[in-house]
Write a protein that holds these residues in place. Structure first.
Motif, short mmCIF file in Angstrom:
data_model
loop_
_atom_site.label_atom_id
_atom_site.label_comp_id
_atom_site.label_asym_id
_atom_site.label_seq_id
_atom_site.Cartn_x
_atom_site.Cartn_y
_atom_site.Cartn_z
N GLU A 122 0.83 -1.21 0.00
CA GLU A 122 0.00 0.00 0.00
C GLU A 122 0.87 1.26 0.00
OE1 GLU A 122 -3.70 -2.11 2.41
OE2 GLU A 122 -2.00 -1.27 3.51
N ALA A 123 1.90 1.25 0.82
CA ALA A 123 2.78 2.42 0.91
C ALA A 123 3.47 2.70 -0.41
CB ALA A 123 3.82 2.21 2.01
N THR A 124 4.03 1.68 -1.03
CA THR A 124 4.76 1.91 -2.26
C THR A 124 3.84 2.35 -3.39
OG1 THR A 124 4.77 -0.45 -2.78
CG2 THR A 124 6.73 0.44 -1.71
N GLU A 125 2.63 1.83 -3.44
CA GLU A 125 1.70 2.28 -4.48
C GLU A 125 1.32 3.74 -4.28
OE1 GLU A 125 -2.64 1.29 -6.39
OE2 GLU A 125 -1.31 -0.37 -5.84
N ILE A 126 1.03 4.13 -3.06
CA ILE A 126 0.66 5.51 -2.76
C ILE A 126 1.82 6.45 -3.10
CG2 ILE A 126 0.15 7.11 -0.85
CD1 ILE A 126 -2.24 5.33 -1.76
N LEU A 127 3.03 6.04 -2.77
CA LEU A 127 4.21 6.88 -3.07
C LEU A 127 4.47 6.95 -4.57
CD1 LEU A 127 6.55 5.81 -0.15
CD2 LEU A 127 5.34 7.99 -0.42
N GLU A 128 4.27 5.86 -5.26
CA GLU A 128 4.47 5.86 -6.71
C GLU A 128 3.46 6.79 -7.39
OE1 GLU A 128 6.54 4.60 -10.22
OE2 GLU A 128 7.04 4.65 -8.10
N LEU A 129 2.22 6.74 -6.94
CA LEU A 129 1.20 7.64 -7.50
C LEU A 129 1.53 9.10 -7.20
CD1 LEU A 129 -2.00 5.58 -6.60
CD2 LEU A 129 -1.05 5.97 -8.90
N ARG A 130 2.02 9.36 -6.00
CA ARG A 130 2.40 10.73 -5.64
C ARG A 130 3.60 11.20 -6.49
NH1 ARG A 130 1.68 14.96 -2.33
NH2 ARG A 130 3.50 15.97 -1.42
N LYS A 131 4.56 10.32 -6.65
CA LYS A 131 5.76 10.64 -7.43
C LYS A 131 5.38 11.08 -8.85
CE LYS A 131 8.39 7.52 -9.47
NZ LYS A 131 9.21 6.34 -9.66
N HIS A 132 4.36 10.46 -9.40
CA HIS A 132 3.93 10.75 -10.77
C HIS A 132 2.84 11.82 -10.84
CE1 HIS A 132 6.43 7.80 -12.73
NE2 HIS A 132 6.07 6.91 -11.82
N GLY A 133 2.56 12.47 -9.71
CA GLY A 133 1.58 13.55 -9.70
C GLY A 133 0.13 13.10 -9.79
N MET A 134 -0.13 11.84 -9.48
CA MET A 134 -1.50 11.32 -9.55
C MET A 134 -2.33 11.71 -8.33
SD MET A 134 -1.25 10.01 -12.52
CE MET A 134 -2.82 9.22 -12.66
N HIS A 135 -1.67 12.17 -7.29
CA HIS A 135 -2.33 12.77 -6.14
C HIS A 135 -1.34 13.69 -5.46
CE1 HIS A 135 -0.57 10.74 -2.59
NE2 HIS A 135 -0.41 9.70 -3.38
N ARG A 136 -1.88 14.63 -4.68
CA ARG A 136 -1.03 15.58 -3.95
C ARG A 136 -1.22 15.45 -2.45
NH1 ARG A 136 -0.55 21.40 -5.81
NH2 ARG A 136 0.61 21.09 -3.93
#
Length: 180
Positions: A109-123
């Motif tokens: 869960e953590a790595t998916e959330i961080l990957e999405l944040r890294k790519h600007g998919m959430h702030r």
């Protein structure tokens, strides 16, 4: 603020349970809602109990194969068909994310959330709550990733490492006030 907390559903040592209980009370007393995996076992139960006892709301997102462990009495409970949908629903209902101690599911869960944040998919702000030094090794790995340019954004823009619940909540409240 709706705070998504990823954590273990396992019964853990008091060095993890006591700080989780305190953090849960802070969330509830602060008028925040807990968005969590919906389980009524382990650290997930500790968090839900503490938030609810302190007057906070509970928003659970379970998954079909774990629905039998879902907490009765949550303010809202969604049951998804699979883990991918569960993660998407947890993020959608959250204003911020805190990753507490856990196993492979929590790390996923953590790595998916961080990957999405890294790519600007959430702030949404993301905090790794480093209770009892649990994430020291991961923090060191992230620092190495940053130093060796594996991260396209500064580590400080990706995740905040908090040593206790008070620091985690202060960071989230500050970021929420600043529009993340």
């Amino acid at each position: 603020m709706n705070i998504c907390v990823f954590c273990s559903a396992a019964d853990l040592d008091d060095r993890y349970v006591a700080p989780a209980r305190e953090f849960a009370k802070m969330i509830g007393k602060g008028g925040h809602a807990l968005v969590w995996g919906g389980s009524d076992t382990g650290l997930m139960k500790v968090m839900a109990d503490g938030v609810q006892e302190a007057g906070g709301r509970l928003i659970g997102v379970s998954v079909e194969f774990l629905a039998h462990k879902a907490r009765a009495g949550a303010d809202e409970m969604v049951v998804t068909k699979d883990l991918a949908e569960r993660k998407a629903q947890l993020l959608a209902r959250a204003d911020a994310v805190v990753v507490m101690v856990g196993g492979t599911g929590t790390l996923d869960e953590a790595t998916e959330i961080l990957e999405l944040r890294k790519h600007g998919m959430h702030r949404k702000p993301v905090v790794l709550l480093n209770t009892a030094g649990f994430y020291d090794g991961l923090k060191e790995q992230f620092q190495r990733m940053e130093a060796e340019r594996f991260l396209p954004i500064p580590l400080a823009d990706l995740v905040f490492f908090a040593e206790d619940g008070a620091a985690a909540l202060a960071y989230l409240e500050q970021r929420a006030g600043a529009g993340a």
